[in-house]
Design a protein around this motif. Structure first.
Motif, short mmCIF file in Angstrom:
data_model
loop_
_atom_site.label_atom_id
_atom_site.label_comp_id
_atom_site.label_asym_id
_atom_site.label_seq_id
_atom_site.Cartn_x
_atom_site.Cartn_y
_atom_site.Cartn_z
N THR A 115 30.87 67.63 86.41
CA THR A 115 29.71 68.47 86.11
C THR A 115 28.77 68.40 87.30
OG1 THR A 115 27.95 68.90 84.49
CG2 THR A 115 28.47 66.58 84.92
N LEU A 116 28.24 69.56 87.69
CA LEU A 116 27.42 69.64 88.91
C LEU A 116 25.97 69.29 88.61
CD1 LEU A 116 27.11 70.41 91.90
CD2 LEU A 116 26.75 72.78 91.14
N VAL A 117 25.44 68.39 89.41
CA VAL A 117 24.02 68.05 89.37
C VAL A 117 23.41 68.46 90.71
CG1 VAL A 117 22.34 66.17 89.30
CG2 VAL A 117 24.31 66.15 87.75
N THR A 118 22.40 69.31 90.64
CA THR A 118 21.72 69.78 91.84
C THR A 118 20.26 69.39 91.75
OG1 THR A 118 23.24 71.66 92.02
CG2 THR A 118 21.20 71.76 93.29
N VAL A 119 19.80 68.65 92.75
CA VAL A 119 18.40 68.24 92.80
C VAL A 119 17.74 68.99 93.96
CG1 VAL A 119 16.78 66.32 92.92
CG2 VAL A 119 19.07 65.98 91.93
N SER A 120 16.89 69.91 93.62
CA SER A 120 16.29 70.76 94.64
C SER A 120 15.01 71.39 94.12
CB SER A 120 17.28 71.86 95.05
OG SER A 120 16.69 72.76 95.96
N SER A 121 14.09 71.62 95.03
CA SER A 121 12.86 72.31 94.66
C SER A 121 12.99 73.80 94.92
CB SER A 121 11.67 71.73 95.45
OG SER A 121 11.94 71.76 96.85
#
Length: 121
Positions: A115-121
């Motif tokens: 499962t993809l986790v993307t941490v970005s503003s």
């Protein structure tokens, strides 16, 4: 046949939180250890956190104090609570079940689909 189904990934801002879940289904007698690995683009898959059937845990140094792994043995489910997320936590997170034992005493390892986790503003 034993399968792992992950959920909870997505997009989150830096400093935010996510909770991943992974449920094992099929003919299962017990699962010795369950854990989470991650793989970022261009990098090798690495262990994030693991937990044994007895509740012993281990964490990658990079996530200590921010991530918490837990499991419900009755539900054959493992969770990963991720707090204070950083852009460098961005990756595909894979659930792993090690030494899955079936009622007929077979033992093997199983991986989830990721499962993809993307941490970005």
């Amino acid at each position: 046949q034993v399968q792992l189904v992950e959920s909870g990934g997505g997009l989150v801002q830096p400093g935010g939180s996510l909770r991943l879940s992974c449920a094992a289904s099929g003919s299962i007698f017990s699962i010795y250890a369950m854990g989470w690995y991650r793989q970022a683009p261009g990098k090798q898959r690495e262990l994030v956190a693991g937990i044994t059937i007895g509740g012993s845990t281990n964490y990658a140094d990079s996530v200590k104090g921010r991530f918490t792994i837990s499991r419900d043995n009755a539900k054959n489910t493992v969770y990963l609570q991720m707090n204070s997320l950083k852009p460098e936590d961005t990756a595909v997170y894979y659930c792993n079940a090690d030494r899955v034992v079936t009622p007929n005493h077979r033992s093997f390892e199983v991986w989830g689909q990721g499962t993809l986790v993307t941490v970005s503003s």
